[in-house]
Every structure is written in C-alpha cells, then in structure tokens.
Design an enzyme around this catalytic site. Structure first.
Site, PDB file in Angstrom:
ATOM      1  N   ALA A 237       0.840  -1.194   0.000  1.00  0.00           N
ATOM      2  CA  ALA A 237       0.000   0.000   0.000  1.00  0.00           C
ATOM      3  C   ALA A 237       0.873   1.240   0.000  1.00  0.00           C
ATOM      4  O   ALA A 237       1.708   1.427   0.883  1.00  0.00           O
ATOM      5  CB  ALA A 237      -0.912   0.003   1.224  1.00  0.00           C
ATOM      6  N   THR A 284       2.725  -1.955   4.224  1.00  0.00           N
ATOM      7  CA  THR A 284       2.858  -0.539   3.890  1.00  0.00           C
ATOM      8  C   THR A 284       4.114  -0.324   3.062  1.00  0.00           C
ATOM      9  O   THR A 284       5.055  -1.125   3.113  1.00  0.00           O
ATOM     10  CB  THR A 284       2.983   0.342   5.138  1.00  0.00           C
ATOM     11  N   ASP A 285       4.147   0.752   2.313  1.00  0.00           N
ATOM     12  CA  ASP A 285       5.420   1.251   1.809  1.00  0.00           C
ATOM     13  C   ASP A 285       6.168   1.829   3.023  1.00  0.00           C
ATOM     14  O   ASP A 285       5.616   1.899   4.135  1.00  0.00           O
ATOM     15  CB  ASP A 285       5.187   2.311   0.730  1.00  0.00           C
ATOM     16  N   ALA A 286       7.396   2.244   2.836  1.00  0.00           N
ATOM     17  CA  ALA A 286       8.217   2.702   3.954  1.00  0.00           C
ATOM     18  C   ALA A 286       7.511   3.805   4.743  1.00  0.00           C
ATOM     19  O   ALA A 286       7.090   4.812   4.169  1.00  0.00           O
ATOM     20  CB  ALA A 286       9.559   3.202   3.452  1.00  0.00           C
TER      21      ALA A 286
END
Length: 568
Positions: A237, A284-286
């Site tokens: 995401a 999640t993305d970072a």
C-alpha cells in the site's frame, strides 16, 4: 477466522499448516505479537551487532538494501539463527539481483523489459529476481511495480514501470508475479492504489491519484484484479490518496480527512479487500516517507496502519517508540484483538505458504556466487538490451555512424547526481563508457567540459561548423527517491551546452535512463532511449550506432511527451 483466511487463495494452506499458524500465535506473548507486525530495514552501513540488538524486538521480517554479497549472507544467517519464528526477508528487486547484492545481475529496468514488447521478458525478469534473491536468502520480493507511467513529469515511476499501457502492465505484472512465486518466493504488487498519475514523489510529499472511479476501475483496477487472480501473495500500500474511490465508499468524507492508501480503511478494506477481493498480506510502503509522515502525528500513524487494514509496517523512525505506540494501542483497545489476530494470521500464513515453518536453509556464499551474475542471466540482460533500445526519431541519413562519415565528434556527457541508496542506484559516469568505445572505434572525440580549450568558442557557428562533423549527447539522469523532477540540468548561465546547431551539424541525443528528455531537447532530430545504463546496454547501444545491430525497441511510453515540436 484462521480457516476462512488460510484455506483460500493466495495462502491455500492445508490443515496441518493452519494448525501451526494457530498454535504459534497462541503461544505468543503480546509483545511477541507486536514484534511480528514490523518489517525492519537492514541499513547499508549497519553492523551485525546493531542488527542483533533489533532482534530483541522479535520482528516479523527485514528488508535488505543492496549489500556486499558476503556481508548480506552473514546478515541473513545471523538474523535467521536468532529467531524462534521464521522471518520474512525482502528486497526491492525491480530490475534484477542488483537490488540485494553488489554482484547481482541487472537485466534492465522494467521499462527496458516493456520496450522489448515481449511478455516473456517480464517472466525472465521475475525468474532472475527470484533466483538471485533466493541465493541471498530472501523469500519476499517487493515487486512487480504495476504503476502506470502516465505523467511524464513524475520523478519516481518513470523507468521503474512497465510503461503507460494498462494492458501491457497487466500482462507483464502478472508474468512477473507468476515467475517469482513459481520459484517459491512471495511477490508484492506495488504501489496500491497506483502511482504515475501525479507529478509528485511520495517520498517527499503526499501524492494523489486523481483518476475518477471509473477511470481507475478500467486501468489500475483491472491491473490489480488480474494480479490478484494470478495469486500475488502480497500487495504494498502506497502513501497515495485516491479521492474518487475514498469518497465513493464514504460519501461523508471531508477532503481534509482523505488519507493515503496505507492509512485508509476505505481503500484497504472497502476497495482492495472488498471490491477486488484480495485475501493476501498487505504491507505498507516505507513509513519513513513524508507522504506517510505528514498525514497524522506519529503515534496515531502507526496505530492507523493496522486499524485501516495493513498487516505489516515497513521501517520505523524510532523502533522503541513505534513498538510502544502499538503496544499501547492494543492494550487500550484502539487496535482490537480481532484486527491484531487477523494481521498475525496473514503474516504467519504467508510464512507457512512459503514453507518457512518447515525449514530455512542457511545462505551460502559459494552457492550464491554461482547464481549471481551467472552466464545465463547476463545473456538475458544482453538480449533485453538488444531488443529494447529504441530509436525514437531519426534524421534521414545520420545513422549509422562511422569514423569515415563523422571523423570529428563533439561528445557532450550529461550526468545526474550519483545516488547509491536509491531504487535505481544511479550509475555515475556511465555516459563516458560509450565515449571510450567511440574512441576505440576510431573517432576523433572531443569531450565538452567547462575546462575544454575550445569551450569559449562553443557559441560560434563557424567554429562548431568547421571543427566538428557530429554532435553526440549522452544523458544519464535516472529516477531516484527524494527528488522533484528528472530534467536536464544545464550548467547555469551558460547555453553553450544546449543543442544550438541542430540545423548546421548532425545531432544525436541518447538518453541512458529517463525516456522523456525530448521535453528539453525537442528540436534534436535523432533521439534514442536505452532505459538502463548497465554495461550490456551501452555495449549494444554502440553496436546499433555503428549499424551492426538493428534498433528493435518499441517505446512503452509517449517519448514525445505530447509535444508537437518534439516530433519535428
């Protein structure tokens, strides 16, 4: 809940495996459960002792950056030997094994693969990433990128995508997923709900996918639906808002309350899980990116990730603090026990689906060296280069080049800033490799720099006309995180570098990465895109310039940027 999730696609677990998931979760303390929610970063410059300290939190996984091969294997073996529950080990393998090892093969960027116009190359890319990733001990690949590079001003999608055609992206993304997972690793399609529409980079500012609900459905929606049907085990995401769908699913949502996908229950539960039917793990993305950080105060952010529907939080700004925030969120009931258990089921379920609960083999340096950069992978990289390099436009009669035809060449290298940390790891100085090849070919090459003895004469029509037979530009500007644009950075207050003599001396402009430089040099009449600055690509570029190999690439994007004058 266990059977309902784990019997189904993409986990497809049998009862003994489901029992392992249930029994393992049942034995965990609350602190151990919280630890599983984290996928931490292995920094390039970290020490083994520093990483051993992070193991005290019993994280669910780690993501590796490109590392020295021996050090990377030592890291993997250390963290695997210091955990009771097997770890998810990931990397951004987007264009080859170079995403985890300095010895890894770069087959080419995804846009290179797209320019071959052959879905089989997307399968080879996935296969190479899986083989070289597994050789380094990985079991999770953050790819494929299924963003649509529709906005040529976007500084981060660009060559990292399969282009701008949703049908090509759908076919190549699916081929990548299937190849990776056929080799026993998990794929992660990214960056949901889709990047490449905006001109901004979520690393440094909130990014917006501004498509209408119907436009999204017929493009990104079809891409994600197809990848989900193909069995992608995980989806990443992004910190990207999708206002049309957020408001469609929650008509009462005020603009100020629209959250990026990584934090949005409308997009994660309503769109991804509900409308698209995704049952796998969401990461999640970072969470160090500004697109995430600016949405809410940090304590609320790390809670909202799980309340919204993500299962894994990627990276932290402060591990001790983020761990405490989540622990307090569960104890105070803001994160329900049911939501925590659901996330853990998918985390442990993924590990079981990969067979990690049965055995985790130590990574081996000697074995890895047989796979990383092996002859077969290098041959794929050469073939990809041969079939992808694209002659976008050509002035009749200029190509092929030869010392007999153009003895005196003015060579103008244009280099972006080196960035060893970025997704693309911009290769500084790559433009000069082609220059050396031209010299060996027999050309009399004069390299333009501010120190060149002839530099003061570069605004003189007669000087340029009398002293050079060909002007050749070679630009090496790559996409990288934390930048606002990918444009040619001409030296300030000096236009001598610019293509001033396109009507007087034949000009050839080559872009090693960014395919959109025609926006800045529209009147250049011969223009070539290579999409990747690796050695094989530059070698094949040289062969094509000399006429010993045909140009076969098909542009996967509008290289003319919609500009009428770029076609002249």
């Amino acid at each position: 809940m266990y059977d309902e999730i784990l019997h189904k696609k993409p986990f497809n677990l049998q009862q003994p495996d489901i029992n392992w998931v249930r029994d393992t979760i049942g034995k965990m303390t609350l602190e151990e459960k919280i630890g599983q929610l984290f996928c931490l970063q292995v920094p390039v410059m970290s020490s083994i002792e520093e990483l051993r300290g992070r193991m005290a939190y019993k994280p669910g996984g780690f993501m590796l950056r490109p590392l020295d091969t021996q050090y990377g294997i030592d890291v993997v073996n250390m963290i695997n030997s210091n955990t009771d529950i097997p770890l998810l080990l990931a990397a951004d393998l987007e264009k080859g094994g170079n995403g985890v090892s300095d010895d890894g093969t770069t087959i080419g960027s995804p846009l290179s693969v797209a320019a071959t116009n052959d879905v089989g190359f997307a399968s080879k890319l996935g296969t190479l990433c899986a083989r070289e990733g597994a050789a380094m001990g990985l079991n999770w690949i953050f790819g494929p990128i299924v963003d649509i590079d529709r906005n040529f001003l976007n500084p981060i999608t660009n060559v990292r995508t399969f282009g701008s055609d949703p049908d090509r992206i759908k076919a190549m993304g699916t081929a990548f997923v299937e190849a990776v997972q056929d080799h026993g690793l998990a794929a992660s399609c990214k960056h949901f709900p889709g990047d490449g529409i905006d001109f901004r980079d979520q690393h440094i500012v909130g990014s917006v996918n501004s498509l209408s609900a119907d436009e999204w459905e017929s493009s990104f929606g079809e891409i994600y639906r197809t990848c989900i049907e193909a069995g992608t085990m995980t989806i990443m995401a992004g910190h990207i808002t999708l206002p049309a769908w957020s408001k469609k699913l929650n008509p009462n949502l005020a603009d100020r309350d629209i959250l990026p996908a990584s934090l949005s229950p409308e997009l994660l539960q309503g769109l991804l899980r509900g409308h698209l039917g995704f049952n796998g793990l969401i990461v999640t993305d970072a969470t160090t990116m500004t697109g995430f950080m600016q949405a809410l105060p940090r304590p609320q952010l790390v809670e909202q990730v799980f309340i919204a529907g993500c299962d894994v939080l990627l990276f932290t700004t402060d591990l001790e603090a983020d761990f405490a925030y989540l622990l307090d969120g569960v104890k105070q009931g803001r994160i329900s026990e049911e939501r925590l258990t659901e996330a853990l089921i998918r985390i442990l379920g993924l590990k079981a689906a990969l067979g990690l609960h049965k055995s985790v083999r130590p990574a081996d340096f000697a074995a890895a060296k047989l796979v990383l950069g092996c002859d077969e992978h290098l041959s794929w990289a050469k073939e990809c280069a041969d079939r992808s390099i694209t002659l976008v436009k050509e002035e009749p009669g200029v190509l092929p080049l030869s010392p007999k035809k153009y003895k005196r060449v003015l060579y103008i290298p244009l280099e972006g800033k080196p960035d060893e940390f970025s997704h693309n790891r911009i290769r500084s100085g790559a433009s000069m490799l082609l220059c050396e090849m031209l010299k060996k070919e027999g050309f009399d090459v004069s390299v333009l720099s501010s120190d060149s003895s002839f530099f003061p004469h570069m605004r003189s029509y007669s000087y340029v006309k009398d002293n050079f037979d060909l002007i050749l530009y070679c630009a090496n500007y790559g996409t990288t995180a934390n930048q606002t644009t990918v444009r040619i950075a001409w030296p300030k207050n000096n236009m001598s570098w610019c293509p001033n003599f396109v009507h007087s001396v034949p000009n050839v402009f080559i872009s090693l990465e960014n395919p959109y430089h025609l926006m800045d040099v529209p009147r250049v009449r011969t223009y070539i895109n290579t999409y990747s600055p690796n050695d094989r690509t530059i070698e094949m570029l040289h062969e094509k310039l000399m006429g010993r190999s045909e140009f076969m690439g098909v542009s996967p994007v509008d290289a003319f940027c919609g500009l009428w004058d770029a076609r002249l």
